[in-house]
Write an enzyme that holds these catalytic residues in place. Sequence first.
Site, PDB file in Angstrom:
ATOM      1  N   GLY A  45       0.774  -1.243   0.000  1.00  0.00           N
ATOM      2  CA  GLY A  45       0.000   0.000   0.000  1.00  0.00           C
ATOM      3  C   GLY A  45       0.800   1.285   0.000  1.00  0.00           C
ATOM      4  O   GLY A  45       0.352   2.295   0.562  1.00  0.00           O
ATOM      5  N   ARG A  76      -6.057  -8.513  -8.790  1.00  0.00           N
ATOM      6  CA  ARG A  76      -7.127  -9.353  -9.322  1.00  0.00           C
ATOM      7  C   ARG A  76      -7.694  -8.692 -10.569  1.00  0.00           C
ATOM      8  O   ARG A  76      -7.680  -7.469 -10.694  1.00  0.00           O
ATOM      9  CB  ARG A  76      -8.268  -9.497  -8.310  1.00  0.00           C
ATOM     10  CG  ARG A  76      -7.889 -10.196  -7.036  1.00  0.00           C
ATOM     11  CD  ARG A  76      -9.069 -10.233  -6.089  1.00  0.00           C
ATOM     12  NE  ARG A  76     -10.156 -11.036  -6.619  1.00  0.00           N
ATOM     13  CZ  ARG A  76     -10.214 -12.360  -6.544  1.00  0.00           C
ATOM     14  NH1 ARG A  76      -9.252 -13.030  -5.959  1.00  0.00           N
ATOM     15  NH2 ARG A  76     -11.234 -13.016  -7.046  1.00  0.00           N
ATOM     16  N   ILE A  77      -8.227  -9.523 -11.455  1.00  0.00           N
ATOM     17  CA  ILE A  77      -8.883  -9.003 -12.653  1.00  0.00           C
ATOM     18  C   ILE A  77     -10.262  -8.480 -12.261  1.00  0.00           C
ATOM     19  O   ILE A  77     -10.997  -9.127 -11.512  1.00  0.00           O
ATOM     20  CB  ILE A  77      -9.066 -10.147 -13.689  1.00  0.00           C
ATOM     21  CG1 ILE A  77      -7.714 -10.740 -14.062  1.00  0.00           C
ATOM     22  CG2 ILE A  77      -9.848  -9.655 -14.911  1.00  0.00           C
ATOM     23  CD1 ILE A  77      -6.965 -10.019 -15.132  1.00  0.00           C
ATOM     24  N   HIS A 137      -0.122   1.189 -13.195  1.00  0.00           N
ATOM     25  CA  HIS A 137       0.651   0.043 -13.688  1.00  0.00           C
ATOM     26  C   HIS A 137       2.120   0.473 -13.807  1.00  0.00           C
ATOM     27  O   HIS A 137       2.404   1.549 -14.335  1.00  0.00           O
ATOM     28  CB  HIS A 137       0.102  -0.381 -15.061  1.00  0.00           C
ATOM     29  CG  HIS A 137       0.809  -1.563 -15.624  1.00  0.00           C
ATOM     30  ND1 HIS A 137       0.577  -2.846 -15.163  1.00  0.00           N
ATOM     31  CD2 HIS A 137       1.762  -1.668 -16.580  1.00  0.00           C
ATOM     32  CE1 HIS A 137       1.357  -3.688 -15.829  1.00  0.00           C
ATOM     33  NE2 HIS A 137       2.078  -2.987 -16.692  1.00  0.00           N
TER      34      HIS A 137
END
Length: 216
Positions: free
Chosen positions: A14, A94-95, A112
């Site tokens: 985080g 997760r997707i 990303h």
Amino acid sequence: MKKIKIGVLVSGRGSNLQAIIDNIGIGSLSAEIAVVISDQADAYSLERAKKHNISAVHVSAKGYKGKRDEYDVVLVKELQKHNVELVVLAGFMRIITPTLLNAFPNRVMNIHPALLPSFPGLHVQKAALEHGVRFSGCTVHFVDGGMDTGPIIIQAVVPILDNDTEDSLSARILKQEHTIYSRAIQLYAGGRLRIEGRRVLITGGKTASDEYLINP
Ligand code: GAR
């Protein structure tokens, strides 16, 4: 400027969440974190949220194998319960399915650690090093149905040096992530992002290039 309510989805340490918390704290981001949701019970992100009196929720993915959209139904309920306007994926591994995307159309962002569309997916700093590219960086984008394919909001570029390791490159990229994610959220909060097809146009700024072309 009105404060938008964001929901941050996390899986791990985080540091991006912390940067967002800090930027809200110093007043450079007009947002309120309504809830932090983790798919991992032991994610340090949850501790960070609790320290700042932010609702921290663990939504276990156990029992949802092969039923990703059912998992997303639970996420959507939790996000709606907290009146979230913008969903911020910060190291959420997760997707996301159409269930969540349809509940928050054009209102899900991701960060990303590569210059998309190069190096989507996982372990991308290692992939960039191995490929031998001279520059990498990070990308904040809206999430669509694909893997790291949605319209790009901000990118920051970093050089790749001959003596870089995966760790040193990741750290250089992460430093930029901590800047650009809050900037992208702030642009959204100010109503300044307009999506036209694949492009995100940034409206209303005098020197827009200072805001979204980050080349340190
Ligand atoms: C960040 O580097 C983020 O870009 C990446 O995970 C890390 C999370 O770090 N996300 C992805 O790779 C998504 N595909 P953090 O938990 O310290 O913010």
